[in-house]
Design an enzyme around this catalytic site. Structure first.
Site, mmCIF file in Angstrom:
data_model
loop_
_atom_site.group_PDB
_atom_site.id
_atom_site.type_symbol
_atom_site.label_atom_id
_atom_site.label_comp_id
_atom_site.label_asym_id
_atom_site.label_seq_id
_atom_site.Cartn_x
_atom_site.Cartn_y
_atom_site.Cartn_z
ATOM 1 N N TYR A 15 0.852 -1.195 0.000
ATOM 2 C CA TYR A 15 0.000 0.000 0.000
ATOM 3 C C TYR A 15 0.889 1.247 0.000
ATOM 4 O O TYR A 15 1.514 1.581 1.011
ATOM 5 C CB TYR A 15 -0.922 0.043 1.219
ATOM 6 C CG TYR A 15 -1.925 -1.095 1.334
ATOM 7 C CD1 TYR A 15 -2.311 -1.844 0.229
ATOM 8 C CD2 TYR A 15 -2.500 -1.396 2.559
ATOM 9 C CE1 TYR A 15 -3.242 -2.877 0.357
ATOM 10 C CE2 TYR A 15 -3.430 -2.424 2.690
ATOM 11 C CZ TYR A 15 -3.790 -3.159 1.587
ATOM 12 O OH TYR A 15 -4.701 -4.173 1.721
ATOM 13 N N PRO A 23 -16.086 -3.921 3.075
ATOM 14 C CA PRO A 23 -17.449 -4.261 3.523
ATOM 15 C C PRO A 23 -18.491 -3.231 3.090
ATOM 16 O O PRO A 23 -19.683 -3.515 3.108
ATOM 17 C CB PRO A 23 -17.318 -4.302 5.053
ATOM 18 C CG PRO A 23 -16.165 -3.390 5.358
ATOM 19 C CD PRO A 23 -15.209 -3.556 4.223
ATOM 20 N N ARG A 55 -16.222 -0.607 -1.211
ATOM 21 C CA ARG A 55 -15.342 0.513 -1.626
ATOM 22 C C ARG A 55 -16.094 1.826 -1.726
ATOM 23 O O ARG A 55 -15.800 2.651 -2.581
ATOM 24 C CB ARG A 55 -14.674 0.204 -2.975
ATOM 25 C CG ARG A 55 -13.930 -1.108 -3.008
ATOM 26 C CD ARG A 55 -13.321 -1.359 -4.361
ATOM 27 N NE ARG A 55 -12.794 -2.712 -4.470
ATOM 28 C CZ ARG A 55 -11.627 -3.102 -4.004
ATOM 29 N NH1 ARG A 55 -10.850 -2.266 -3.379
ATOM 30 N NH2 ARG A 55 -11.219 -4.357 -4.161
#
Ligand code: ATR
Length: 331
Positions: free
Chosen positions: A61, A209, A212
């Site tokens: 990331y 969840p 996005r």
């Protein structure tokens, strides 16, 4: 004084994690420009103060940016946090294109590099981010198990793996967490994975969840080149509009419940099993607070049935990833 969030045991481990965690990815990459170090640290510290101790990151990331931000935020508070990070997706020069690697040598090096960026002696939960089809899973897990023996990792996780791979991995070393995409609009894990995690005592950690952000009132900015969602089939053109209309139908149930659609989405995921700990991602304290509140929302059987009626009558348009993004998924 606002109530603190409650805790659950992380599967097959001694660790205790908050009933929802914090997905940190969006602070560094993929959902628009990265947050400043100050804003990112403030958000993470706020989460910790509110009892959210389960922080999800990965080496890729922002090419290490996210792990370094987490280290800065947790300075002096490391012991209070459960850090989950991941290895196995290899990218070059900030490009999305990737190869997947799970060789023992790579695992050891990736772990060493993550420990350095995280400024810590141990990773609480270390995930295989994607399964490497050219390395037997037993070899990858075998090396992770040695890292546990050496005190560098406390628990093992795996992401987007097939049932067979999870069973093979678990036979080598107990798996604590399975992290896969799961939401009202992405229900693939219901086929066999959810039952398998329950059988093996594994915590199921749904990422995205809120799909996005699709399951919220906001729309993505398709002109923002830093927002990778504009490349995803689900977020493009007519498919996006159709998917948004499912979200609108679900909003009515949220409204009747007196909560937001994002909160309904989290409450729904939590209602699918006691071993489920979602990690919604946010860059905003206001949304973090709203997500913490969602952990206390219980949906009734009638409300769940109403949601089911909407979902069973709807077809989600477009794949959840591009072909490149599907590398190492469900292997
Ligand atoms: P991921 O796991 O990939 O981060 P997600 O948790 O399903 O995905 O959704 C993240 C998106 O939902 C982000 O765009 C986030 O936007 P902000 O950074 O602006 O918060 C959005 N989101 C998260 N919590 C939200 C909430 N309570 N209300 C509205 N949007 C929310």
């Amino acid at each position: 004084m606002t109530e603190r969030i409650s805790e659950k045991a992380l599967g097959n481990s001694e660790l205790k994690i908050s009933t929802i965690g914090l997905g940190c990815m969006g602070l560094s990459e993929f959902y628009g420009q990265p947050a400043s170090l100050e804003d990112g640290c403030n958000l993470i510290r706020h989460a910790l103060e509110r009892g959210v101790n389960f922080f999800d990151t990965a080496d890729m990331y922002g090419d290490g940016h996210n792990e370094k931000m987490l280290a800065a935020a947790l300075k002096g508070k490391r012991e209070q946090a459960v850090i989950a990070t991941k290895f196995g997706i290899v990218r070059q020069n900030g490009e999305y294109a990737r190869t997947i690697c799970g060789t023992p040598e790579y695992v050891r090096k990736a772990c060493h590099d993550s420990l350095k960026r995280l400024e810590t002696d141990y990773i609480d939960l270390y995930y295989i981010h994607r399964v490497d089809s050219s390395t037997p899973i037993e070899d990858t897990i075998g090396e992770m198990s040695r890292l546990v023996d050496e005190g560098k990792i406390r628990a093992l996780g795996i992401s987007e793996a097939s049932a067979e791979t999870i069973r093979r991995a678990h036979a080598v070393h107990p798996i604590s967490a399975l992290q896969s995409e799961y939401s009202m609009l992405t229900r693939d894990p219901e086929d066999e994975i959810l039952a398998l995690t329950r059988e093996l005592g594994i915590t199921f950690v749904p990422y995205s969840p809120i799909c996005r952000g699709l399951l919220s009132s906001s729309r993505i900015d398709s002109n923002d080149s830093a927002d990778f969602r504009r490349n995803l089939p689900r977020f493009q053109g007519e498919a996006y509009d159709k998917n948004k209309s499912i979200a609108t139908a679900l909003s009515e149930i949220a409204q009747a419940k007196g909560c937001s659609l994002a909160q309904l989405s989290l409450a729904w995921v939590l209602a699918q099993g006691d071993n489920i700990v979602p990690i919604p991602g946010t860059t905003k304290i206001k949304n973090l607070e709203s997500n913490i509140e969602a952990a206390g929302i219980n949906l009734t059987g009638d409300e769940l049935a109403e949601i089911d009626i909407i979902l069973s009558g709807a077809t989600v348009e477009g794949a959840r990833y591009t072909e490149e993004g599907m590398k190492g998924v469900n292997l």
